[in-house]
Design a protein around this motif. Structure first.
Motif, PDB file in Angstrom:
ATOM      1  N   GLU A  49      -4.505   2.414   1.463  1.00 34.71           N
ATOM      2  CA  GLU A  49      -3.621   3.545   1.159  1.00 34.71           C
ATOM      3  C   GLU A  49      -4.361   4.875   1.149  1.00 34.71           C
ATOM      4  O   GLU A  49      -3.761   5.912   1.405  1.00 34.71           O
ATOM      5  CB  GLU A  49      -2.942   3.331  -0.187  1.00 34.71           C
ATOM      6  CG  GLU A  49      -1.941   2.206  -0.188  1.00 34.71           C
ATOM      7  CD  GLU A  49      -1.351   1.937  -1.560  1.00 34.71           C
ATOM      8  OE1 GLU A  49      -1.678   2.680  -2.519  1.00 34.71           O
ATOM      9  OE2 GLU A  49      -0.573   0.986  -1.682  1.00 34.71           O
ATOM     10  N   SER A  50      -5.660   4.852   0.856  1.00 30.33           N
ATOM     11  CA  SER A  50      -6.413   6.097   0.764  1.00 30.33           C
ATOM     12  C   SER A  50      -6.902   6.590   2.128  1.00 30.33           C
ATOM     13  O   SER A  50      -7.425   7.700   2.227  1.00 30.33           O
ATOM     14  CB  SER A  50      -7.604   5.921  -0.176  1.00 30.33           C
ATOM     15  OG  SER A  50      -8.521   4.982   0.369  1.00 30.33           O
ATOM     16  N   LEU A  51      -6.710   5.796   3.172  1.00 29.06           N
ATOM     17  CA  LEU A  51      -7.173   6.182   4.505  1.00 29.06           C
ATOM     18  C   LEU A  51      -6.162   7.091   5.187  1.00 29.06           C
ATOM     19  O   LEU A  51      -4.984   7.096   4.835  1.00 29.06           O
ATOM     20  CB  LEU A  51      -7.383   4.924   5.359  1.00 29.06           C
ATOM     21  CG  LEU A  51      -8.479   3.982   4.900  1.00 29.06           C
ATOM     22  CD1 LEU A  51      -8.474   2.718   5.755  1.00 29.06           C
ATOM     23  CD2 LEU A  51      -9.840   4.644   4.963  1.00 29.06           C
ATOM     24  N   PRO A  52      -6.631   7.844   6.185  1.00 29.89           N
ATOM     25  CA  PRO A  52      -5.691   8.654   6.972  1.00 29.89           C
ATOM     26  C   PRO A  52      -4.660   7.750   7.655  1.00 29.89           C
ATOM     27  O   PRO A  52      -4.929   6.583   7.945  1.00 29.89           O
ATOM     28  CB  PRO A  52      -6.583   9.331   8.022  1.00 29.89           C
ATOM     29  CG  PRO A  52      -7.967   9.221   7.498  1.00 29.89           C
ATOM     30  CD  PRO A  52      -8.014   8.033   6.609  1.00 29.89           C
ATOM     31  N   ALA A  53      -3.493   8.290   7.923  1.00 28.82           N
ATOM     32  CA  ALA A  53      -2.386   7.514   8.486  1.00 28.82           C
ATOM     33  C   ALA A  53      -2.782   6.781   9.765  1.00 28.82           C
ATOM     34  O   ALA A  53      -2.345   5.659  10.001  1.00 28.82           O
ATOM     35  CB  ALA A  53      -1.200   8.423   8.749  1.00 28.82           C
TER      36      ALA A  53
END
Length: 70
Positions: A49-53
Motif C-alpha cells: 500500500e505504501s508503494l507508488p500506484a
C-alpha cells in the motif's frame, strides 16, 4: 553435424532451465500454521500500500505468489 550439436545443446539447456523453474515452484509451497501464513500475507499486502500506484500491482502479485494465494 554442427547444426545437430547446436540443436541438441539448446534442447538440453531448455530442459535444464525448466527443471530449475519447477524446483523453485515446489520450494514456495506454504507450510506451517495457516493463521501465521495469513498474517504474513496480510503484512506483505500492507507493505504494498505504501508503494507508488505503478508498483502496487507487481507487489501484490509477488505477495500472492509467495504466500500461495494465486
Amino acid at each position: 553435424m554442427k547444426a545437430l550439436s547446436t540443436i541438441l545443446g539448446a534442447g538440453a539447456l531448455a530442459l535444464g532451465l525448466s527443471g530449475l523453474a519447477f524446483a523453485q515452484d515446489q520450494q514456495q509451497q506454504p507450510t506451517g500454521d495457516p493463521q501465521q501464513r495469513e498474517q504474513e500475507f496480510q503484512a506483505a499486502l500492507k507493505k504494498c500500500e505504501s508503494l507508488p500506484a505503478a508498483e502496487q500491482q507487481k507487489c501484490i502479485d509477488a505477495a500472492k505468489k509467495k504466500h500461495g494465494q494465486m
